[in-house]
Design a protein around this motif. Structure first.
Motif, PDB file in Angstrom:
ATOM      1  N   ILE A  59       0.843  -1.181   0.000  1.00 21.23           N
ATOM      2  CA  ILE A  59       0.000   0.000   0.000  1.00 21.23           C
ATOM      3  C   ILE A  59       0.887   1.242   0.000  1.00 21.23           C
ATOM      4  O   ILE A  59       2.034   1.200   0.432  1.00 21.23           O
ATOM      5  N   ILE A  60       0.344   2.328  -0.484  1.00 24.70           N
ATOM      6  CA  ILE A  60       1.001   3.620  -0.433  1.00 24.70           C
ATOM      7  C   ILE A  60       0.358   4.396   0.717  1.00 24.70           C
ATOM      8  O   ILE A  60      -0.821   4.753   0.639  1.00 24.70           O
ATOM      9  N   PRO A  61       1.091   4.643   1.819  1.00 23.31           N
ATOM     10  CA  PRO A  61       0.488   5.370   2.942  1.00 23.31           C
ATOM     11  C   PRO A  61      -0.101   6.705   2.492  1.00 23.31           C
ATOM     12  O   PRO A  61       0.530   7.464   1.762  1.00 23.31           O
ATOM     13  N   GLY A  62      -1.324   6.962   2.912  1.00 17.81           N
ATOM     14  CA  GLY A  62      -1.980   8.215   2.567  1.00 17.81           C
ATOM     15  C   GLY A  62      -2.960   8.096   1.417  1.00 17.81           C
ATOM     16  O   GLY A  62      -3.796   8.979   1.231  1.00 17.81           O
ATOM     17  N   HIS A  63      -2.872   7.011   0.638  1.00 19.80           N
ATOM     18  CA  HIS A  63      -3.847   6.848  -0.452  1.00 19.80           C
ATOM     19  C   HIS A  63      -5.191   6.471   0.147  1.00 19.80           C
ATOM     20  O   HIS A  63      -5.338   5.434   0.793  1.00 19.80           O
ATOM     21  N   VAL A  64      -6.179   7.333  -0.060  1.00 16.82           N
ATOM     22  CA  VAL A  64      -7.500   7.135   0.537  1.00 16.82           C
ATOM     23  C   VAL A  64      -8.432   6.458  -0.462  1.00 16.82           C
ATOM     24  O   VAL A  64      -8.567   6.908  -1.600  1.00 16.82           O
ATOM     25  N   TYR A  65      -9.067   5.387  -0.020  1.00 15.88           N
ATOM     26  CA  TYR A  65     -10.031   4.675  -0.855  1.00 15.88           C
ATOM     27  C   TYR A  65     -11.439   5.198  -0.570  1.00 15.88           C
ATOM     28  O   TYR A  65     -11.870   5.235   0.586  1.00 15.88           O
ATOM     29  N   PHE A  74      -6.842  -4.523   0.977  1.00 15.77           N
ATOM     30  CA  PHE A  74      -6.104  -4.954   2.172  1.00 15.77           C
ATOM     31  C   PHE A  74      -7.028  -5.363   3.320  1.00 15.77           C
ATOM     32  O   PHE A  74      -6.614  -5.392   4.474  1.00 15.77           O
ATOM     33  N   LEU A  75      -8.280  -5.717   3.013  1.00 16.19           N
ATOM     34  CA  LEU A  75      -9.238  -6.074   4.052  1.00 16.19           C
ATOM     35  C   LEU A  75      -9.382  -7.587   4.193  1.00 16.19           C
ATOM     36  O   LEU A  75      -9.423  -8.320   3.208  1.00 16.19           O
ATOM     37  N   ASP A  76      -9.491  -8.031   5.433  1.00 15.39           N
ATOM     38  CA  ASP A  76      -9.805  -9.424   5.723  1.00 15.39           C
ATOM     39  C   ASP A  76     -11.202  -9.754   5.189  1.00 15.39           C
ATOM     40  O   ASP A  76     -12.023  -8.856   4.949  1.00 15.39           O
ATOM     41  N   ARG A  77     -11.477 -11.034   5.007  1.00 15.38           N
ATOM     42  CA  ARG A  77     -12.767 -11.455   4.429  1.00 15.38           C
ATOM     43  C   ARG A  77     -13.946 -11.209   5.356  1.00 15.38           C
ATOM     44  O   ARG A  77     -15.085 -11.151   4.907  1.00 15.38           O
ATOM     45  N   THR A  78     -13.700 -11.111   6.650  1.00 10.36           N
ATOM     46  CA  THR A  78     -14.796 -10.973   7.604  1.00 10.36           C
ATOM     47  C   THR A  78     -15.018  -9.501   7.950  1.00 10.36           C
ATOM     48  O   THR A  78     -14.117  -8.675   7.851  1.00 10.36           O
ATOM     49  N   PHE A 112      -6.953   5.381   8.882  1.00  8.59           N
ATOM     50  CA  PHE A 112      -7.880   6.494   8.699  1.00  8.59           C
ATOM     51  C   PHE A 112      -9.232   5.936   8.284  1.00  8.59           C
ATOM     52  O   PHE A 112      -9.326   5.124   7.361  1.00  8.59           O
ATOM     53  N   LEU A 113     -10.284   6.391   8.970  1.00  4.64           N
ATOM     54  CA  LEU A 113     -11.639   5.964   8.625  1.00  4.64           C
ATOM     55  C   LEU A 113     -12.557   7.174   8.597  1.00  4.64           C
ATOM     56  O   LEU A 113     -12.582   7.963   9.546  1.00  4.64           O
ATOM     57  N   ARG A 114     -13.281   7.326   7.507  1.00  2.00           N
ATOM     58  CA  ARG A 114     -14.390   8.281   7.459  1.00  2.00           C
ATOM     59  C   ARG A 114     -15.645   7.425   7.523  1.00  2.00           C
ATOM     60  O   ARG A 114     -15.878   6.582   6.649  1.00  2.00           O
ATOM     61  N   LEU A 115     -16.455   7.621   8.558  1.00  2.00           N
ATOM     62  CA  LEU A 115     -17.552   6.693   8.808  1.00  2.00           C
ATOM     63  C   LEU A 115     -18.760   7.398   9.390  1.00  2.00           C
ATOM     64  O   LEU A 115     -18.699   8.556   9.819  1.00  2.00           O
ATOM     65  N   LYS A 116     -19.851   6.659   9.418  1.00  2.00           N
ATOM     66  CA  LYS A 116     -21.083   7.155  10.024  1.00  2.00           C
ATOM     67  C   LYS A 116     -21.582   6.128  11.031  1.00  2.00           C
ATOM     68  O   LYS A 116     -21.677   4.937  10.731  1.00  2.00           O
ATOM     69  N   SER A 117     -21.873   6.627  12.225  1.00  2.00           N
ATOM     70  CA  SER A 117     -22.441   5.794  13.283  1.00  2.00           C
ATOM     71  C   SER A 117     -23.894   6.188  13.492  1.00  2.00           C
ATOM     72  O   SER A 117     -24.189   7.343  13.801  1.00  2.00           O
ATOM     73  N   GLU A 118     -24.798   5.244  13.286  1.00  2.00           N
ATOM     74  CA  GLU A 118     -26.222   5.532  13.452  1.00  2.00           C
ATOM     75  C   GLU A 118     -26.634   5.502  14.922  1.00  2.00           C
ATOM     76  O   GLU A 118     -27.637   6.096  15.306  1.00  2.00           O
ATOM     77  N   LEU A 119     -25.848   4.816  15.751  1.00  3.08           N
ATOM     78  CA  LEU A 119     -26.266   4.555  17.127  1.00  3.08           C
ATOM     79  C   LEU A 119     -25.489   5.356  18.177  1.00  3.08           C
ATOM     80  O   LEU A 119     -25.994   5.618  19.264  1.00  3.08           O
ATOM     81  N   ALA A 175      -8.046   4.320   4.726  1.00  6.70           N
ATOM     82  CA  ALA A 175      -6.645   4.421   4.308  1.00  6.70           C
ATOM     83  C   ALA A 175      -5.739   3.926   5.427  1.00  6.70           C
ATOM     84  O   ALA A 175      -6.117   3.943   6.603  1.00  6.70           O
ATOM     85  N   ILE A 176      -4.572   3.489   5.028  1.00  4.00           N
ATOM     86  CA  ILE A 176      -3.460   3.292   5.954  1.00  4.00           C
ATOM     87  C   ILE A 176      -2.518   4.457   5.678  1.00  4.00           C
ATOM     88  O   ILE A 176      -2.108   4.668   4.532  1.00  4.00           O
ATOM     89  N   THR A 177      -2.175   5.219   6.695  1.00  5.51           N
ATOM     90  CA  THR A 177      -1.416   6.437   6.450  1.00  5.51           C
ATOM     91  C   THR A 177      -0.347   6.652   7.515  1.00  5.51           C
ATOM     92  O   THR A 177      -0.210   5.845   8.441  1.00  5.51           O
ATOM     93  N   SER A 178       0.412   7.737   7.381  1.00  2.00           N
ATOM     94  CA  SER A 178       1.523   8.021   8.295  1.00  2.00           C
ATOM     95  C   SER A 178       1.218   9.249   9.133  1.00  2.00           C
ATOM     96  O   SER A 178       0.221   9.945   8.927  1.00  2.00           O
ATOM     97  N   ARG A 179       2.089   9.561  10.064  1.00  2.00           N
ATOM     98  CA  ARG A 179       1.889  10.672  10.996  1.00  2.00           C
ATOM     99  C   ARG A 179       1.738  12.005  10.283  1.00  2.00           C
ATOM    100  O   ARG A 179       0.997  12.882  10.727  1.00  2.00           O
TER     101      ARG A 179
END
Length: 204
Positions: A59-65, A74-78, A112-119, A175-179
Motif C-alpha cells: 500500500i502507499i500510505p496516505g492513499h484514501v479509498y 487490504f481487508l480481511d474477508r470478515t 484512517f476511517l471516514r464513517l457514520k455511526s447511526e447509534l 486508508a493506511i497512512t503516516s503521521r
C-alpha cells in the motif's frame, strides 16, 4: 487375438501409470507453489476480501479509498461488506483486519476511517488497545495509531492488524497512512465530527 488383448492391456497400464504420475506431479506442485503473497492470501488461504488487480499487497500510505465505489484490497474477508449500491459505503460489523505490506515503515502508522455511526456509543479499535469512542450518532473522520507490535520492522513483510467495532457503522473512506497526514497533535487518535452535507460532498 491374445496378442491384441495383451497389447491393449499393456497400453491401458501405461496410460494409467502416466496419468498417475501426472497427478502426483500436480499434487506436488500444489504443495510447493511459488506464488505471490497476494495470490496466496486471496486464492489459496482465502483471507483477503477483494482481489488486487495489480497483484500486490503493498500500500502507499496516505492513499484514501472512496469505499462508496472502491474496494480496498487490504481487508480481511470478515466484517466488511462490499460497497453498497446506494452510496452508503461499506458496512462494518464486529471484527476484521487490515492485511498489507509497506515499502518502508513510517515512525507511526495510522488507520484512517471516514464513517457514520447511526447509534453512537461505538468503539472502533485498531490492534489491541488503540480505540476511538464515538459518543454521539453522526459522521466522523478518525485517525487511529496502529501499535508497533502489529507492524513488521522489515519492509516487505505482511502486516496483519486486527480492527473491530462494538456496533455496526458505515465506512465511506479508508486508508493506511503516516503521521504526516494526521491533523492536530494527538498521539492517541484524532477524531473530527463531519457534517452530513460535508460527508455527501467529500471527494477523494
Amino acid at each position: 487375438m491374445k496378442n491384441s488383448n495383451a497389447l491393449f492391456v499393456s497400453c491401458m497400464l501405461i496410460l494409467i501409470l502416466a496419468m498417475g504420475g501426472y497427478y502426483v506431479y500436480v499434487l506436488d506442485l500444489n504443495r510447493h507453489r511459488d506464488v505471490s503473497d497476494s495470490y496466496q492470501y486471496y486464492y489459496l488461504d482465502k483471507k483477503v476480501r477483494f482481489w488486487n488487480k495489480y497483484q500486490s499487497m503493498y500500500i502507499i500510505p496516505g492513499h484514501v479509498y472512496d469505499t462508496t465505489v472502491e474496494r480496498p484490497f487490504f481487508l480481511d474477508r470478515t466484517g466488511f461488506s462490499a460497497p453498497d449500491s446506494n452510496g452508503r459505503g461499506m458496512a462494518f460489523t464486529d471484527r476484521s483486519a487490515f492485511i498489507f505490506k509497506l515499502y518502508k515503515n513510517p515512525d507511526t502508522v495510522y488507520a484512517f476511517l471516514r464513517l457514520k455511526s447511526e447509534l453512537g456509543h461505538t468503539m472502533i479499535t485498531v490492534g489491541d488497545h488503540s480505540t476511538a469512542y464515538l459518543d454521539e450518532p453522526g459522521s466522523y473522520e478518525i485517525y487511529i495509531p496502529i501499535e508497533r507490535d502489529f507492524i513488521s520492522e522489515i519492509p516487505g513483510e505482511v502486516n496483519y492488524v486486527p480492527v473491530s467495532t462494538s456496533l455496526p457503522v458505515n465506512i465511506y473512506a479508508l486508508a493506511i497512512t503516516s503521521r504526516t497526514s494526521v491533523p492536530g497533535d494527538s498521539e492517541v487518535f484524532s477524531l473530527n465530527y463531519v457534517a452530513e452535507d460535508e460527508l455527501e460532498e467529500a471527494v477523494y
